[in-house]
Scaffold this active site. Structure first.
Site, PDB file in Angstrom:
ATOM      1  N   CYS A   2       0.848  -1.193   0.000  1.00  0.00           N
ATOM      2  CA  CYS A   2       0.000   0.000   0.000  1.00  0.00           C
ATOM      3  C   CYS A   2       0.883   1.242   0.000  1.00  0.00           C
ATOM      4  O   CYS A   2       2.068   1.184   0.304  1.00  0.00           O
ATOM      5  CB  CYS A   2      -0.868   0.015   1.255  1.00  0.00           C
ATOM      6  N   ARG A  27       4.122   0.992  -6.885  1.00  0.00           N
ATOM      7  CA  ARG A  27       4.090  -0.004  -5.802  1.00  0.00           C
ATOM      8  C   ARG A  27       3.022  -1.047  -6.050  1.00  0.00           C
ATOM      9  O   ARG A  27       2.948  -2.063  -5.365  1.00  0.00           O
ATOM     10  CB  ARG A  27       3.819   0.695  -4.457  1.00  0.00           C
ATOM     11  N   TRP A  74      -3.068  -2.191  -1.661  1.00  0.00           N
ATOM     12  CA  TRP A  74      -2.683  -3.481  -2.227  1.00  0.00           C
ATOM     13  C   TRP A  74      -3.265  -4.503  -1.261  1.00  0.00           C
ATOM     14  O   TRP A  74      -2.770  -4.653  -0.134  1.00  0.00           O
ATOM     15  CB  TRP A  74      -1.158  -3.576  -2.296  1.00  0.00           C
ATOM     16  N   ASN A  98      -0.534   1.361   5.901  1.00  0.00           N
ATOM     17  CA  ASN A  98       0.273   0.422   5.118  1.00  0.00           C
ATOM     18  C   ASN A  98       0.867  -0.562   6.101  1.00  0.00           C
ATOM     19  O   ASN A  98       1.569  -0.184   7.030  1.00  0.00           O
ATOM     20  CB  ASN A  98       1.397   1.140   4.354  1.00  0.00           C
ATOM     21  N   GLY A  99       0.570  -1.863   5.911  1.00  0.00           N
ATOM     22  CA  GLY A  99       1.125  -2.887   6.801  1.00  0.00           C
ATOM     23  C   GLY A  99       0.053  -3.899   7.158  1.00  0.00           C
ATOM     24  O   GLY A  99      -0.948  -4.032   6.466  1.00  0.00           O
ATOM     25  N   GLU A 483      21.350 -14.513 -10.872  1.00  0.00           N
ATOM     26  CA  GLU A 483      20.651 -13.239 -11.085  1.00  0.00           C
ATOM     27  C   GLU A 483      19.840 -13.267 -12.371  1.00  0.00           C
ATOM     28  O   GLU A 483      18.704 -12.794 -12.421  1.00  0.00           O
ATOM     29  CB  GLU A 483      21.666 -12.098 -11.096  1.00  0.00           C
ATOM     30  N   LYS A 487      15.808 -12.663 -12.508  1.00  0.00           N
ATOM     31  CA  LYS A 487      15.194 -11.620 -13.352  1.00  0.00           C
ATOM     32  C   LYS A 487      14.087 -12.219 -14.214  1.00  0.00           C
ATOM     33  O   LYS A 487      12.987 -11.689 -14.300  1.00  0.00           O
ATOM     34  CB  LYS A 487      16.261 -10.976 -14.236  1.00  0.00           C
ATOM     35  N   GLU A 490      10.984 -13.366 -12.089  1.00  0.00           N
ATOM     36  CA  GLU A 490      10.145 -12.378 -11.377  1.00  0.00           C
ATOM     37  C   GLU A 490       9.382 -11.461 -12.318  1.00  0.00           C
ATOM     38  O   GLU A 490       8.365 -10.912 -11.927  1.00  0.00           O
ATOM     39  CB  GLU A 490      10.958 -11.579 -10.375  1.00  0.00           C
ATOM     40  N   HIS A 506      26.257 -33.174 -11.180  1.00  0.00           N
ATOM     41  CA  HIS A 506      25.784 -33.657  -9.862  1.00  0.00           C
ATOM     42  C   HIS A 506      24.271 -33.607  -9.774  1.00  0.00           C
ATOM     43  O   HIS A 506      23.704 -33.578  -8.672  1.00  0.00           O
ATOM     44  CB  HIS A 506      26.439 -32.828  -8.750  1.00  0.00           C
ATOM     45  N   LYS A 604       8.221  -3.901  -4.142  1.00  0.00           N
ATOM     46  CA  LYS A 604       9.554  -3.337  -4.378  1.00  0.00           C
ATOM     47  C   LYS A 604      10.425  -3.486  -3.143  1.00  0.00           C
ATOM     48  O   LYS A 604      11.602  -3.769  -3.261  1.00  0.00           O
ATOM     49  CB  LYS A 604       9.447  -1.854  -4.759  1.00  0.00           C
TER      50      LYS A 604
HETATM   51  C1  AGP Z   1      15.206  -8.145  -7.169  1.00  0.00           C
HETATM   52  O1  AGP Z   1      14.909  -7.956  -8.542  1.00  0.00           O
HETATM   53  C2  AGP Z   1      13.989  -8.258  -6.324  1.00  0.00           C
HETATM   54  N1  AGP Z   1      13.106  -7.199  -6.505  1.00  0.00           N
HETATM   55  C3  AGP Z   1      14.299  -8.592  -4.880  1.00  0.00           C
HETATM   56  O2  AGP Z   1      14.956  -9.847  -4.889  1.00  0.00           O
HETATM   57  C4  AGP Z   1      15.183  -7.592  -4.110  1.00  0.00           C
HETATM   58  O3  AGP Z   1      16.504  -7.616  -4.607  1.00  0.00           O
HETATM   59  C5  AGP Z   1      15.223  -8.041  -2.640  1.00  0.00           C
HETATM   60  O4  AGP Z   1      13.907  -7.988  -2.124  1.00  0.00           O
HETATM   61  C6  AGP Z   1      16.148  -7.184  -1.766  1.00  0.00           C
HETATM   62  O5  AGP Z   1      15.679  -5.868  -1.749  1.00  0.00           O
HETATM   63  P1  AGP Z   1      16.644  -4.736  -1.089  1.00  0.00           P
HETATM   64  O6  AGP Z   1      17.887  -4.678  -1.939  1.00  0.00           O
HETATM   65  O7  AGP Z   1      15.851  -3.463  -1.129  1.00  0.00           O
HETATM   66  O8  AGP Z   1      16.973  -5.182   0.310  1.00  0.00           O
END
Ligand code: AGP
Length: 609
Positions: A2, A27, A74, A98-99, A483, A487, A490, A506, A604
């Protein structure tokens, strides 16, 4: 997540609230609403859907009011609906939240037994009812709020207004970020800085357990528990981000814009230290005795930041010969970490608000470690709680998928490793200068890698129906395999696994089936031959080999796709090998019609554990 906003001052509150809410759209949300004072009391307009739909139900012309709160929801408790959207109001008290209130069911049952009527299924709605009940008992408003908050369990950031106080707003933080914007005789609060960039460059980041009282003439900060006041002026942080930095500026998505910003953001992160990297140690708060007496480094992070941490281990151990441990932050605290004298904990976090990373940093600090945070948000919780801070200069990262923050993090880690190596006498001046010159070439090399964007989009078009991917890397490119897989997962929701290439025999080699795409990271370094063997293994079993390399001519002819990258120092190859993987994930997601900047189920910043 939110988003909450609030305004009090001399200007038209409703248009500022709507503009600030629009700046929080990244967000993700399913409904929106605002509450403001009109001549008689508090008016609330809220609706399921986007802010445009909220604007359609507002009075025309907009009311001339100078105070209000707003919310983008949200959904957590209660489906997306107009009734469940915020603000929630009871007894002349309006609240945005928010929370999560973990004990709301018990509180709601008690309120229902007292005859309170609820209009929503949300956890939030218990808050205005509890405050209104305290007011009815004759408790003054601030005390009524404090008493209510003392009964709530969970994480929350709140904006509160009451008909009893027409020129006052309250903002409270406990677990969910909240920032105060300081203007000229006007004050704001918001869940995140981008909401307020057009209105202020001076911010105060509320701490957990702090309540802020905002009036047109000033802002008071106090600790909810002790009532201890804090000075606002002493806590003001100047943030030099511009509104444009938090806008798309012609790109289709924030993610693409941020991928293309990387040459500049890597430069911005190293430019202040590259001449004398050791200054970075001193100015980030790491005194000589900590760095010379360093025995062990422990790095904690989550997600993409964890992958940066893994790269940091290669760099720091290679350049400074200090032992480095790397942990997923959410695992670190459960293994009862051993903290000996001379241990430095480094947390890596773009947002500075990730609950798991904050918990790990606090655990290490409590056990006696010195702490350094590598963080992208000035004034964030991590930067305020660590003993020392090394800021990345990536600017606001809006896309949920972290890209420019990642390369900024490995820039900071490279500088840190270089500085530590010099200070500990593991690098001669000549070696250090040579490495620095390679680092200064990186922004140009990233630009070169970005030139393959169209080819990568065409490659994505042939893969968009794929159900599974494998990413393989060795050495310092093993974290890039992780990584690249993250990417893709997600933003395109396609299953992908990153693996250390040496692990194939393995187990994972059993996955290789006809046409399975395997992205192989094979820069021309001392591991190149081994990576080409992996390619042969993949091809022998019918897999589709997609090779990212700076030496295409050395590859066997039966590689299915080659993605060229520019040649760089082997320790700096992650800067360029990650670029095509970011672009591949982006284009695959766009071709699949996914919501690239706000992928499903993701936030985020993960401010809850
Ligand atoms: C990465 O693309 C993600 N959005 C997520 O893994 C992110 O890196 C992770 O939540 C850590 O966030 P931060 O760097 O704000 O701690």
């Amino acid at each position: 997540m939110c988003g909450i906003v609030g305004y009090i001052g001399k200007k038209d509150a409703v248009s500022i609230l709507l503009d600030s809410l629009k700046r929080l759209e990244y967000r993700g949300y399913d409904s929106a609403g605002i509450a403001y004072r009109n001549g008689k009391g508090i008016e609330i307009f809220k609706t399921k859907g986007k802010i445009e739909e909220l604007q359609q139900i507002l009075p025309d012309p907009l009311p001339a009011t100078r105070i209000g709160i707003g919310h983008t929801r949200w959904a957590t408790h209660g489906a997306p609906s107009t009734e469940n959207s915020h603000p929630h109001c009871a007894g002349g008290v309006a609240v945005v939240h928010n929370g999560i209130i973990e004990n709301f069911r018990t509180l709601k049952a008690q309120l229902l037994s007292e005859g309170c009527e609820f209009s929503s299924d949300t956890d939030t709605e218990v808050i205005p009812h509890m405050i209104a009940r305290n007011l009815k008992l004759g408790t003054p408003l601030k005390a009524a709020i404090a008493e209510t908050l003392s009964q709530l369990r969970g994480a929350f950031a709140l904006g509160i207004m009451s008909e009893t106080h027409p020129s006052t707003l309250f903002a409270v933080r406990k677990g969910s970020p909240l920032v105060i914007g300081v203007g000229e005789e006007e004050f704001f609060f918001a869940s995140d800085i981008p909401a307020l960039l057009p209105y202020s460059q001076e911010y105060v980041f509320l701490e957990d357990g702090q309540m802020c009282t905002l009036t047109p003439t000033g802002v008071e900060l106090e600790c909810l528990e002790t009532k201890e006041p804090s000075s606002l002026r002493e806590r003001i942080v100047k943030v030099d981000w511009t509104p444009a930095m938090a806008e798309k500026e012609g790109y289709d998505h924030f993610m693409l814009k941020e991928i293309y910003e990387q040459p500049r953001t890597v430069t911005d992160t190293f430019v202040e230290w590259i001449k004398d990297p050791q200054r970075l140690l001193d100015e980030s708060g790491l005194t000589m005795d900590i760095t010379v007496g360093l025995r062990r480094l422990q790095i904690v992070a989550c997600g993409t930041s964890y992958h940066a941490a893994l790269i940091g281990r290669y760099l720091i151990e290679r350049l400074s010969r200090v032992f480095v441990d790397v942990d997923i932050a959410s695992e670190y605290r459960y293994r009862r970490p051993i903290i000996e004298k001379g241990t430095l904990l480094i947390s890596i976090t773009q947002s500075g608000e990730t609950a798991d990373t904050l918990a790990a940093q606090r655990e290490a600090k409590q056990r006696g470690a010195a702490t350094l945070t590598i963080c992208n948000v000035v004034g964030s919780t991590s930067s305020r709680e660590a003993d020392s801070v090394l800021y990345t200069r990536a600017g606001p990262e809006i896309g949920v998928a972290s890209t420019k923050a990642f390369t900024a993090q490995i820039t900071a880690l490279t500088l840190f490793a270089l500085a530590l190596g010099i200070r500990r006498g593991k690098l001669t001046l000549k070696e250090a200068n040579n490495f620095k010159s390679h680092l200064m070439e990186i922004p140009g090399m990233i630009r070169e890698a970005l030139k393959k964007d169209d080819e990568i989009r065409d490659l994505a078009a042939t893969l968009v129906q794929t159900k599974d991917f494998l990413y393989l890397g060795r050495g310092i490119n093993y974290p890039i395999a992780l990584e690249g897989a993250l990417k893709l997962k997600e933003v395109s929701y396609i299953h992908a696994e990153g693996y250390a290439a040496g692990e194939m025999k393995h187990g994972p080699i059993a996955l290789i089936d006809k046409g399975l795409p395997v992205v192989v990271l094979a820069p021309k370094d001392d591991l190149f031959e081994k990576m080409t063997s992996n390619i042969e293994e993949v091809k022998a079993r019918g897999g589709r080999a997609i090779c990212v390399t700076d030496e295409p001519e050395s590859l066997s002819q039966n590689v299915d796709n080659v993605v060229p990258i520019p040649p760089v120092h082997h320790l700096l190859s992650p800067f360029v090998s990650v670029i095509p993987l970011q672009l591949l994930a982006y284009h695959t997601a766009v071709l699949k019609g996914c919501d690239v900047d706000q992928p499903r189920n993701l936030a985020k910043s993960v401010t809850v554990e």
